[in-house]
Design an enzyme around this catalytic site. Sequence first.
Site, PDB file in Angstrom:
ATOM      1  CE  LYS A  87      69.938 114.847 191.592  1.00  9.75           C
ATOM      2  NZ  LYS A  87      71.205 114.185 191.972  1.00  9.75           N
ATOM      3  CG  ASN A 142      74.420 115.532 190.682  1.00 13.36           C
ATOM      4  OD1 ASN A 142      73.357 115.738 191.246  1.00 13.36           O
ATOM      5  ND2 ASN A 142      74.880 114.319 190.452  1.00 13.36           N
ATOM      6  CE1 TYR A 145      68.944 109.504 193.569  1.00 18.40           C
ATOM      7  CE2 TYR A 145      68.012 111.001 195.189  1.00 18.40           C
ATOM      8  CZ  TYR A 145      68.601 110.776 193.961  1.00 18.40           C
ATOM      9  OH  TYR A 145      68.846 111.842 193.104  1.00 18.40           O
ATOM     10  NE  ARG A 200      72.240 108.158 183.704  1.00 17.78           N
ATOM     11  CZ  ARG A 200      72.480 108.100 185.011  1.00 17.78           C
ATOM     12  NH1 ARG A 200      71.567 108.508 185.892  1.00 17.78           N
ATOM     13  NH2 ARG A 200      73.627 107.666 185.461  1.00 17.78           N
ATOM     14  CG  HIS A 223      67.033 111.677 189.028  1.00 18.80           C
ATOM     15  ND1 HIS A 223      67.818 110.641 189.478  1.00 18.80           N
ATOM     16  CD2 HIS A 223      65.945 111.105 188.447  1.00 18.80           C
ATOM     17  CE1 HIS A 223      67.226 109.483 189.189  1.00 18.80           C
ATOM     18  NE2 HIS A 223      66.081 109.736 188.572  1.00 18.80           N
ATOM     19  CD  GLU A 261      64.048 106.861 188.741  1.00 17.23           C
ATOM     20  OE1 GLU A 261      64.035 107.665 187.787  1.00 17.23           O
ATOM     21  OE2 GLU A 261      65.094 106.378 189.213  1.00 17.23           O
TER      22      GLU A 261
HETATM   23  P1  IDP Z   1      73.131 109.533 188.984  1.00 26.90           P
HETATM   24  O1  IDP Z   1      72.330 110.646 189.594  1.00 26.90           O
HETATM   25  O2  IDP Z   1      74.094 110.034 187.950  1.00 26.90           O
HETATM   26  O3  IDP Z   1      72.267 108.389 188.481  1.00 26.90           O
HETATM   27  P2  IDP Z   1      73.768 107.815 191.264  1.00 26.90           P
HETATM   28  O4  IDP Z   1      74.968 106.950 191.390  1.00 26.90           O
HETATM   29  O5  IDP Z   1      72.451 107.148 191.000  1.00 26.90           O
HETATM   30  O6  IDP Z   1      74.070 108.916 190.139  1.00 26.90           O
HETATM   31  O7  IDP Z   1      73.666 108.678 192.592  1.00 26.90           O
HETATM   32  C1  IDP Z   1      72.508 109.423 192.859  1.00 26.90           C
HETATM   33  C2  IDP Z   1      72.910 110.782 193.368  1.00 26.90           C
HETATM   34  O8  IDP Z   1      73.596 110.630 194.614  1.00 26.90           O
HETATM   35  C3  IDP Z   1      73.869 111.568 192.489  1.00 26.90           C
HETATM   36  O9  IDP Z   1      73.225 112.228 191.426  1.00 26.90           O
HETATM   37  C4  IDP Z   1      74.468 112.519 193.488  1.00 26.90           C
HETATM   38  O10 IDP Z   1      73.572 113.594 193.772  1.00 26.90           O
HETATM   39  C5  IDP Z   1      74.566 111.654 194.735  1.00 26.90           C
HETATM   40  N1  IDP Z   1      75.894 111.051 194.855  1.00 26.90           N
HETATM   41  C6  IDP Z   1      76.394 110.016 194.149  1.00 26.90           C
HETATM   42  N2  IDP Z   1      77.654 109.739 194.515  1.00 26.90           N
HETATM   43  C7  IDP Z   1      77.962 110.630 195.480  1.00 26.90           C
HETATM   44  C8  IDP Z   1      79.134 110.882 196.271  1.00 26.90           C
HETATM   45  O11 IDP Z   1      80.151 110.203 196.151  1.00 26.90           O
HETATM   46  N3  IDP Z   1      79.060 111.898 197.184  1.00 26.90           N
HETATM   47  C9  IDP Z   1      77.945 112.660 197.337  1.00 26.90           C
HETATM   48  N4  IDP Z   1      76.824 112.464 196.627  1.00 26.90           N
HETATM   49  C10 IDP Z   1      76.829 111.471 195.702  1.00 26.90           C
HETATM   50 MG    MG Z   2      71.058 107.060 189.497  1.00 29.33          MG
END
Ligand code: IDP
Ligand code: MG
Length: 151
Positions: free
Chosen positions: A12, A115, A52, A88, A118, A129
């Site tokens: 990212k 974070n 997304y 993952r 992805h 994707e």
């Molecule tokens: P993942 O990336 O672990 O698959 P997802 O639930 O698919 O997690 O969410 C996609 C991305 O959205 C996350 O990696 C993170 O960057 C962002 N995200 C998810 N939950 C939150 C939140 O509660 N606050 C802010 N950003 C979030």
């Molecule tokens: Mg996800």
Amino acid sequence: MSVQERTYIMVKPDGVQRGIVGDIISRFEKRGFKLTALKLVHATPAHLEEHYADLKGKAFFPGLIKYMASGPVVAMVWTGLDAVKTGRVMLGATNPLASAPGTIRGDYALAVGRNICHGSDAVESAEKEIKLWFPEGVVQYTNDNEKWVFE
Ligand code: IDP
Ligand code: MG
């Protein structure tokens, strides 16, 4: 589960800015996965909204799109045994605070909204994707190390 399984991994914008691209690539290489596609791309909000799409409606969605469109990302496809699930595990939990040390997020991140990496969550979403990020297709080649060490 197959040795030809593919996953979509993306560093990212924060991971690119913080110089973590090399380490993330290195982890997948050393684990034994095969690099199958790679490019640096500054994605549009529309493209990211498609990536997304499942999260549309979440309160953090607008912020997520803004963050992901704030700079270039490194889009990659990695191929190998159980690539999606193992990718993952290597990433850690969505919330870095819940990620074990030794995982990418557990080693480099603190905030869920920053974070750094992805990874696809299922084989089906990985294929979707890969199509979205690499409409031009990926690269087909065989890994045969000795041929490259000796003339
Ligand atoms: P993942 O990336 O672990 O698959 P997802 O639930 O698919 O997690 O969410 C996609 C991305 O959205 C996350 O990696 C993170 O960057 C962002 N995200 C998810 N939950 C939150 C939140 O509660 N606050 C802010 N950003 C979030
Ligand atoms: Mg996800």
